[in-house]
Design an enzyme around this catalytic site. Structure first.
Site, mmCIF file in Angstrom:
data_model
loop_
_atom_site.group_PDB
_atom_site.id
_atom_site.type_symbol
_atom_site.label_atom_id
_atom_site.label_comp_id
_atom_site.label_asym_id
_atom_site.label_seq_id
_atom_site.Cartn_x
_atom_site.Cartn_y
_atom_site.Cartn_z
ATOM 1 N N HIS A 24 0.803 -1.239 0.000
ATOM 2 C CA HIS A 24 0.000 0.000 0.000
ATOM 3 C C HIS A 24 0.836 1.290 0.000
ATOM 4 C CE1 HIS A 24 0.281 -0.048 4.384
ATOM 5 N NE2 HIS A 24 -0.597 -0.998 4.546
ATOM 6 N N GLU A 80 -6.397 -5.813 10.212
ATOM 7 C CA GLU A 80 -5.955 -5.526 8.835
ATOM 8 C C GLU A 80 -5.768 -6.853 8.089
ATOM 9 O OE1 GLU A 80 -2.793 -2.616 8.483
ATOM 10 O OE2 GLU A 80 -3.293 -2.269 6.383
ATOM 11 N N HIS A 144 -1.328 -0.217 15.155
ATOM 12 C CA HIS A 144 -1.525 1.072 14.532
ATOM 13 C C HIS A 144 -2.972 1.283 14.085
ATOM 14 C CE1 HIS A 144 -1.208 -0.254 10.100
ATOM 15 N NE2 HIS A 144 -1.257 -1.333 10.823
ATOM 16 N N HIS A 223 5.377 -9.292 11.000
ATOM 17 C CA HIS A 223 6.126 -9.223 9.744
ATOM 18 C C HIS A 223 7.613 -9.374 10.045
ATOM 19 C CE1 HIS A 223 2.728 -7.735 7.385
ATOM 20 N NE2 HIS A 223 2.502 -6.828 8.323
#
Ligand code: FEO
Length: 392
Positions: A24, A80, A144, A223
Protein backbone atom coordinates in the site's frame (compact mmCIF):
# COMPACT_ATOMS: atom_id res chain seq x y z
CA UNK A 1 8.42 -27.27 4.92
CA UNK A 2 10.78 -26.47 7.74
CA UNK A 3 9.32 -26.44 11.24
CA UNK A 4 10.39 -23.39 13.24
CA UNK A 5 10.00 -23.67 17.01
CA UNK A 6 10.45 -20.43 18.99
CA UNK A 7 10.18 -22.13 22.36
CA UNK A 8 9.05 -25.63 23.21
CA UNK A 9 5.52 -25.95 21.83
CA UNK A 10 5.42 -22.49 20.19
CA UNK A 11 5.82 -22.54 16.42
CA UNK A 12 6.04 -20.04 13.58
CA UNK A 13 3.43 -21.11 11.02
CA UNK A 14 3.29 -18.02 8.83
CA UNK A 15 3.95 -17.43 5.14
CA UNK A 16 6.74 -15.80 3.15
CA UNK A 17 5.77 -13.30 0.44
CA UNK A 18 8.94 -13.14 -1.64
CA UNK A 19 7.33 -11.15 -4.45
CA UNK A 20 5.44 -8.21 -2.96
CA UNK A 21 7.14 -4.96 -4.02
CA UNK A 22 4.48 -2.43 -3.09
CA UNK A 23 2.73 -2.63 0.25
CA UNK A 24 0.00 0.00 0.00
CA UNK A 25 2.44 2.63 -1.23
CA UNK A 26 5.47 1.42 0.76
CA UNK A 27 8.20 -0.13 -1.40
CA UNK A 28 9.18 -3.60 -0.26
CA UNK A 29 12.22 -4.56 -2.35
CA UNK A 30 12.91 -7.47 -0.01
CA UNK A 31 9.33 -8.76 0.17
CA UNK A 32 7.74 -9.52 3.53
CA UNK A 33 6.34 -12.28 5.70
CA UNK A 34 2.96 -12.70 7.38
CA UNK A 35 3.74 -14.28 10.72
CA UNK A 36 1.31 -16.55 12.52
CA UNK A 37 2.15 -18.54 15.63
CA UNK A 38 0.81 -21.88 16.84
CA UNK A 39 0.91 -22.71 20.54
CA UNK A 40 0.34 -26.34 21.54
CA UNK A 41 -1.16 -26.90 24.98
CA UNK A 42 -4.29 -28.45 26.47
CA UNK A 43 -6.01 -25.97 24.21
CA UNK A 44 -4.18 -25.21 20.99
CA UNK A 45 -4.04 -21.55 20.00
CA UNK A 46 -3.29 -19.93 16.67
CA UNK A 47 -2.10 -16.36 17.08
CA UNK A 48 -3.06 -14.36 13.98
CA UNK A 49 -3.23 -15.71 10.45
CA UNK A 50 -1.84 -14.70 7.05
CA UNK A 51 -3.01 -12.79 3.99
CA UNK A 52 -5.70 -14.93 2.32
CA UNK A 53 -3.71 -15.94 -0.82
CA UNK A 54 -1.17 -17.53 1.55
CA UNK A 55 -3.73 -19.52 3.54
CA UNK A 56 -2.62 -22.89 2.16
CA UNK A 57 1.02 -22.15 2.96
CA UNK A 58 0.06 -21.50 6.58
CA UNK A 59 -2.22 -24.54 6.68
CA UNK A 60 0.62 -26.70 5.33
CA UNK A 61 2.89 -25.59 8.15
CA UNK A 62 0.19 -26.14 10.78
CA UNK A 63 -0.56 -29.60 9.35
CA UNK A 64 3.04 -30.68 9.81
CA UNK A 65 2.67 -30.00 13.52
CA UNK A 66 -0.95 -30.93 14.35
CA UNK A 67 -4.21 -31.78 12.68
CA UNK A 68 -5.60 -28.23 12.04
CA UNK A 69 -9.03 -29.32 13.31
CA UNK A 70 -7.43 -29.51 16.77
CA UNK A 71 -7.05 -25.72 16.96
CA UNK A 72 -9.32 -24.48 19.76
CA UNK A 73 -8.54 -20.77 19.81
CA UNK A 74 -7.69 -18.18 17.18
CA UNK A 75 -6.36 -14.90 18.55
CA UNK A 76 -6.83 -11.93 16.24
CA UNK A 77 -4.47 -9.19 17.39
CA UNK A 78 -5.25 -6.97 14.42
CA UNK A 79 -7.99 -6.80 11.80
CA UNK A 80 -5.95 -5.53 8.83
CA UNK A 81 -6.33 -8.10 6.08
CA UNK A 82 -2.68 -9.15 5.88
CA UNK A 83 -3.30 -10.81 9.27
CA UNK A 84 -6.99 -11.60 9.44
CA UNK A 85 -8.09 -12.55 5.94
CA UNK A 86 -7.42 -16.26 6.49
CA UNK A 87 -9.59 -16.35 9.63
CA UNK A 88 -12.81 -17.26 7.72
CA UNK A 89 -11.00 -20.16 5.99
CA UNK A 90 -9.48 -21.36 9.26
CA UNK A 91 -12.92 -21.29 10.89
CA UNK A 92 -14.28 -23.40 8.00
CA UNK A 93 -11.41 -25.85 8.38
CA UNK A 94 -11.38 -26.04 12.18
CA UNK A 95 -15.06 -25.93 13.05
CA UNK A 96 -15.96 -23.31 15.58
CA UNK A 97 -12.83 -22.06 17.35
CA UNK A 98 -13.05 -19.30 19.93
CA UNK A 99 -11.92 -16.06 18.27
CA UNK A 100 -10.19 -13.90 20.88
CA UNK A 101 -9.96 -10.23 20.03
CA UNK A 102 -10.43 -6.70 21.38
CA UNK A 103 -13.84 -4.98 21.31
CA UNK A 104 -12.79 -2.95 18.25
CA UNK A 105 -11.32 -6.14 16.78
CA UNK A 106 -14.72 -7.86 17.01
CA UNK A 107 -16.39 -4.93 15.29
CA UNK A 108 -13.70 -4.88 12.59
CA UNK A 109 -13.87 -8.63 11.93
CA UNK A 110 -17.68 -8.45 11.67
CA UNK A 111 -17.46 -5.58 9.18
CA UNK A 112 -14.78 -7.31 7.14
CA UNK A 113 -16.11 -10.86 6.96
CA UNK A 114 -19.86 -10.53 7.64
CA UNK A 115 -20.18 -13.93 9.24
CA UNK A 116 -20.77 -15.31 12.71
CA UNK A 117 -17.72 -16.04 14.83
CA UNK A 118 -17.47 -17.47 18.33
CA UNK A 119 -15.99 -14.30 19.81
CA UNK A 120 -14.37 -13.81 23.17
CA UNK A 121 -13.66 -10.12 23.69
CA UNK A 122 -10.72 -9.24 25.94
CA UNK A 123 -9.39 -6.08 27.55
CA UNK A 124 -5.93 -5.09 28.80
CA UNK A 125 -4.84 -7.29 31.70
CA UNK A 126 -7.25 -10.13 30.93
CA UNK A 127 -5.76 -13.59 30.74
CA UNK A 128 -6.75 -16.88 29.22
CA UNK A 129 -5.40 -20.19 30.52
CA UNK A 130 -4.78 -22.69 27.75
CA UNK A 131 -3.37 -25.40 30.05
CA UNK A 132 0.22 -25.10 31.19
CA UNK A 133 0.35 -21.63 29.69
CA UNK A 134 -1.44 -18.33 30.19
CA UNK A 135 -2.10 -15.86 27.42
CA UNK A 136 -2.27 -12.23 28.61
CA UNK A 137 -3.64 -9.45 26.45
CA UNK A 138 -2.65 -5.79 26.19
CA UNK A 139 -4.83 -3.50 24.09
CA UNK A 140 -2.71 -1.21 21.93
CA UNK A 141 -5.25 1.08 20.26
CA UNK A 142 -3.83 3.01 17.30
CA UNK A 143 -0.69 0.91 17.24
CA UNK A 144 -1.52 1.07 14.53
CA UNK A 145 -5.30 0.56 14.16
CA UNK A 146 -7.97 1.07 16.85
CA UNK A 147 -8.34 -2.71 17.23
CA UNK A 148 -4.63 -3.50 17.70
CA UNK A 149 -3.70 -5.73 20.61
CA UNK A 150 -0.61 -7.56 21.89
CA UNK A 151 -0.65 -11.16 23.13
CA UNK A 152 1.89 -12.21 25.76
CA UNK A 153 2.68 -15.84 26.57
CA UNK A 154 3.46 -15.50 30.27
CA UNK A 155 5.31 -18.70 31.09
CA UNK A 156 7.51 -18.48 27.99
CA UNK A 157 7.98 -14.70 28.16
CA UNK A 158 7.12 -14.35 24.50
CA UNK A 159 5.47 -11.12 23.29
CA UNK A 160 3.42 -11.33 20.09
CA UNK A 161 2.66 -7.66 19.33
CA UNK A 162 1.45 -8.03 15.74
CA UNK A 163 2.61 -5.09 13.57
CA UNK A 164 4.74 -3.43 16.27
CA UNK A 165 8.48 -4.17 15.99
CA UNK A 166 8.05 -5.70 12.51
CA UNK A 167 10.08 -5.36 9.34
CA UNK A 168 9.21 -6.00 5.70
CA UNK A 169 11.77 -8.61 4.81
CA UNK A 170 11.37 -12.02 3.22
CA UNK A 171 14.12 -14.38 4.26
CA UNK A 172 14.90 -18.04 4.65
CA UNK A 173 15.76 -17.09 8.24
CA UNK A 174 13.21 -16.52 10.98
CA UNK A 175 15.32 -14.90 13.72
CA UNK A 176 17.06 -11.52 13.72
CA UNK A 177 20.35 -12.93 15.02
CA UNK A 178 20.62 -15.03 11.86
CA UNK A 179 20.84 -12.03 9.51
CA UNK A 180 23.01 -9.37 11.20
CA UNK A 181 22.55 -5.60 11.21
CA UNK A 182 20.54 -5.47 7.99
CA UNK A 183 17.46 -6.10 10.12
CA UNK A 184 17.70 -2.68 11.81
CA UNK A 185 17.52 -0.84 8.49
CA UNK A 186 14.33 -2.71 7.62
CA UNK A 187 12.94 -2.07 11.13
CA UNK A 188 13.70 1.66 10.80
CA UNK A 189 11.96 1.91 7.43
CA UNK A 190 8.96 0.03 8.82
CA UNK A 191 8.74 2.32 11.86
CA UNK A 192 9.07 5.49 9.77
CA UNK A 193 6.45 4.49 7.21
CA UNK A 194 3.89 2.82 9.44
CA UNK A 195 4.28 3.84 13.06
CA UNK A 196 5.85 7.32 13.01
CA UNK A 197 2.59 9.25 13.44
CA UNK A 198 1.94 7.18 16.55
CA UNK A 199 5.32 7.80 18.15
CA UNK A 200 3.98 9.35 21.41
CA UNK A 201 1.65 6.38 21.89
CA UNK A 202 4.54 3.99 21.37
CA UNK A 203 6.61 5.57 24.13
CA UNK A 204 3.55 5.40 26.42
CA UNK A 205 2.87 1.77 25.55
CA UNK A 206 6.50 0.74 26.08
CA UNK A 207 6.44 2.49 29.50
CA UNK A 208 3.19 0.69 30.33
CA UNK A 209 4.70 -2.70 29.46
CA UNK A 210 7.84 -1.97 31.48
CA UNK A 211 5.68 -0.90 34.48
CA UNK A 212 3.63 -4.10 34.18
CA UNK A 213 6.90 -5.91 34.91
CA UNK A 214 6.58 -8.10 31.87
CA UNK A 215 9.86 -9.89 31.24
CA UNK A 216 10.41 -10.42 27.53
CA UNK A 217 12.66 -13.17 26.19
CA UNK A 218 11.43 -12.95 22.63
CA UNK A 219 9.30 -10.67 20.44
CA UNK A 220 7.46 -12.28 17.54
CA UNK A 221 6.07 -9.51 15.30
CA UNK A 222 3.63 -10.16 12.47
CA UNK A 223 6.13 -9.22 9.74
CA UNK A 224 9.74 -10.18 9.28
CA UNK A 225 12.18 -11.63 11.75
CA UNK A 226 11.63 -12.66 15.36
CA UNK A 227 13.67 -10.76 17.96
CA UNK A 228 15.38 -13.57 19.86
CA UNK A 229 18.90 -12.56 20.81
CA UNK A 230 18.24 -9.12 22.29
CA UNK A 231 14.59 -8.01 22.13
CA UNK A 232 15.48 -4.95 24.16
CA UNK A 233 17.46 -3.66 21.17
CA UNK A 234 14.33 -3.05 19.12
CA UNK A 235 12.40 -1.68 22.11
CA UNK A 236 15.16 0.88 22.73
CA UNK A 237 15.34 1.74 19.03
CA UNK A 238 11.58 2.43 19.06
CA UNK A 239 11.94 4.70 22.08
CA UNK A 240 14.77 6.63 20.38
CA UNK A 241 12.95 6.93 17.05
CA UNK A 242 9.76 7.99 18.85
CA UNK A 243 11.62 10.69 20.74
CA UNK A 244 13.04 12.05 17.46
CA UNK A 245 16.70 11.14 17.96
CA UNK A 246 18.62 12.90 15.19
CA UNK A 247 22.24 13.56 14.33
CA UNK A 248 23.83 16.06 11.94
CA UNK A 249 21.94 14.79 8.94
CA UNK A 250 20.17 17.19 6.58
CA UNK A 251 18.27 16.04 3.51
CA UNK A 252 17.70 17.87 0.25
CA UNK A 253 14.63 16.46 -1.45
CA UNK A 254 13.88 17.97 -4.85
CA UNK A 255 12.72 17.63 -8.42
CA UNK A 256 13.71 19.68 -11.44
CA UNK A 257 12.29 20.50 -14.91
CA UNK A 258 15.17 22.05 -16.89
CA UNK A 259 17.93 21.84 -14.31
CA UNK A 260 17.54 25.16 -12.42
CA UNK A 261 16.17 23.69 -9.19
CA UNK A 262 18.82 20.97 -9.41
CA UNK A 263 21.57 23.59 -9.80
CA UNK A 264 20.22 25.31 -6.67
CA UNK A 265 20.02 21.98 -4.83
CA UNK A 266 23.66 21.19 -5.61
CA UNK A 267 24.81 24.64 -4.53
CA UNK A 268 22.83 24.38 -1.29
CA UNK A 269 24.35 20.92 -0.77
CA UNK A 270 27.82 22.50 -1.05
CA UNK A 271 26.88 25.00 1.66
CA UNK A 272 25.49 22.29 3.92
CA UNK A 273 28.64 20.18 3.63
CA UNK A 274 30.99 23.14 4.09
CA UNK A 275 29.17 24.01 7.30
CA UNK A 276 29.58 20.47 8.69
CA UNK A 277 26.25 18.79 7.99
CA UNK A 278 25.94 15.20 6.85
CA UNK A 279 23.95 16.13 3.78
CA UNK A 280 22.19 13.92 1.28
CA UNK A 281 20.65 14.82 -2.08
CA UNK A 282 17.48 12.89 -2.96
CA UNK A 283 15.83 13.36 -6.35
CA UNK A 284 12.11 12.68 -6.11
CA UNK A 285 12.09 10.57 -9.27
CA UNK A 286 15.14 8.50 -8.28
CA UNK A 287 14.04 7.62 -4.76
CA UNK A 288 10.88 5.95 -3.51
CA UNK A 289 8.82 8.03 -1.12
CA UNK A 290 9.05 5.35 1.57
CA UNK A 291 12.87 5.28 1.35
CA UNK A 292 13.03 9.07 1.70
CA UNK A 293 10.78 8.86 4.76
CA UNK A 294 13.18 6.33 6.27
CA UNK A 295 16.05 8.75 5.55
CA UNK A 296 14.12 11.44 7.43
CA UNK A 297 13.95 9.39 10.60
CA UNK A 298 17.36 10.50 11.86
CA UNK A 299 17.57 13.82 9.97
CA UNK A 300 17.54 17.17 11.77
CA UNK A 301 16.44 19.21 8.80
CA UNK A 302 14.86 18.75 5.39
CA UNK A 303 15.14 21.16 2.46
CA UNK A 304 12.42 20.77 -0.14
CA UNK A 305 12.97 22.07 -3.65
CA UNK A 306 10.54 22.29 -6.54
CA UNK A 307 10.25 24.10 -9.84
CA UNK A 308 6.97 25.87 -10.52
CA UNK A 309 4.63 24.07 -12.88
CA UNK A 310 1.27 25.62 -13.72
CA UNK A 311 1.56 28.05 -10.79
CA UNK A 312 2.13 25.27 -8.28
CA UNK A 313 4.62 22.69 -7.08
CA UNK A 314 5.85 19.83 -9.25
CA UNK A 315 3.50 16.77 -9.06
CA UNK A 316 6.21 14.54 -7.55
CA UNK A 317 6.59 17.00 -4.69
CA UNK A 318 2.81 17.01 -4.20
CA UNK A 319 2.84 13.21 -3.95
CA UNK A 320 5.69 13.23 -1.46
CA UNK A 321 4.24 15.96 0.77
CA UNK A 322 0.84 14.25 0.86
CA UNK A 323 2.50 11.03 2.01
CA UNK A 324 4.84 12.78 4.45
CA UNK A 325 2.12 14.94 6.02
CA UNK A 326 0.18 11.85 7.02
CA UNK A 327 3.22 10.44 8.82
CA UNK A 328 3.67 13.71 10.79
CA UNK A 329 7.47 13.58 11.20
CA UNK A 330 7.86 16.01 14.09
CA UNK A 331 11.11 17.47 15.40
CA UNK A 332 12.52 18.40 11.97
CA UNK A 333 13.09 21.87 10.53
CA UNK A 334 11.93 22.31 6.94
CA UNK A 335 13.32 24.77 4.40
CA UNK A 336 11.90 25.60 0.97
CA UNK A 337 13.51 26.55 -2.32
CA UNK A 338 12.75 26.46 -6.01
CA UNK A 339 12.78 28.10 -9.41
CA UNK A 340 10.18 29.57 -11.73
CA UNK A 341 9.78 31.10 -15.19
CA UNK A 342 7.14 33.71 -14.43
CA UNK A 343 4.73 34.17 -11.57
CA UNK A 344 6.11 31.43 -9.32
CA UNK A 345 3.90 29.44 -6.97
CA UNK A 346 5.79 26.25 -6.03
CA UNK A 347 7.14 27.49 -2.71
CA UNK A 348 3.82 29.05 -1.75
CA UNK A 349 2.05 25.76 -2.43
CA UNK A 350 4.64 23.70 -0.53
CA UNK A 351 4.30 26.00 2.48
CA UNK A 352 0.51 25.79 2.31
CA UNK A 353 0.74 22.02 2.16
CA UNK A 354 2.91 21.81 5.30
CA UNK A 355 1.21 24.46 7.45
CA UNK A 356 -1.84 22.48 8.65
CA UNK A 357 0.43 19.97 10.43
CA UNK A 358 2.29 22.78 12.22
CA UNK A 359 5.70 21.67 10.98
CA UNK A 360 8.64 23.87 11.91
CA UNK A 361 9.18 25.74 8.61
CA UNK A 362 12.08 28.17 8.19
CA UNK A 363 10.68 31.58 7.25
CA UNK A 364 13.57 32.23 4.81
CA UNK A 365 13.11 30.89 1.26
CA UNK A 366 15.23 30.74 -1.87
CA UNK A 367 13.49 31.39 -5.17
CA UNK A 368 15.19 31.98 -8.53
CA UNK A 369 13.76 33.14 -11.86
CA UNK A 370 14.68 30.98 -14.89
CA UNK A 371 18.34 29.94 -14.61
CA UNK A 372 20.47 30.83 -11.57
CA UNK A 373 23.45 33.11 -12.36
CA UNK A 374 26.76 32.90 -10.43
CA UNK A 375 25.51 35.40 -7.86
CA UNK A 376 22.37 33.35 -7.24
CA UNK A 377 24.44 30.17 -7.00
CA UNK A 378 26.54 31.87 -4.32
CA UNK A 379 23.30 32.87 -2.55
CA UNK A 380 22.24 29.23 -2.63
CA UNK A 381 25.53 28.15 -1.01
CA UNK A 382 24.97 30.76 1.72
CA UNK A 383 21.35 29.60 2.10
CA UNK A 384 22.68 26.09 2.83
CA UNK A 385 25.19 27.40 5.37
CA UNK A 386 22.53 29.46 7.16
CA UNK A 387 20.22 26.48 7.30
CA UNK A 388 22.91 24.41 9.03
CA UNK A 389 23.41 27.17 11.60
CA UNK A 390 19.67 27.28 12.24
CA UNK A 391 19.17 23.53 12.46
CA UNK A 392 22.33 22.14 14.07
FE1 FEO B 1 0.54 -5.81 8.94
FE2 FEO B 1 -1.55 -3.35 10.04
O1 FEO B 1 -1.05 -4.86 9.10
Amino acid sequence: MEIVELKKGIYWVGAIDWNVRDFHGYSTPSGTTYNAYLILDEKNALIDTVRAPFYLEMLGRISEIIDPSKIDIVVSNHVEMDHSSSIPQIIERVGNPVVVTSERGKKGLEKHYKRAMNFRVVKTGETLSIGRRTLAFVEAPMLHWPDSMFTYVKEDRVLLPNDAFGQHIASCHRFEDEVGDEVMKHAAKYFANILWPLAPLIVKKVDEIVKMGIPIDMIGPSHGLIWRKDPNRIIQAYVEWSRGKAGKKILLIYDTMWGSTEALAKAILKGLIEEGAEAKLLHLRSNHRSDMIEEMLEAKGVLLGSPTLNNGMFPTMGDFLTYMRGLRPKGKVFGLFGSYGWGGGAIKEMRKSLEPEKFDIWEKELSVEYIPDPEEIQKAIEFGKEFVKKVL
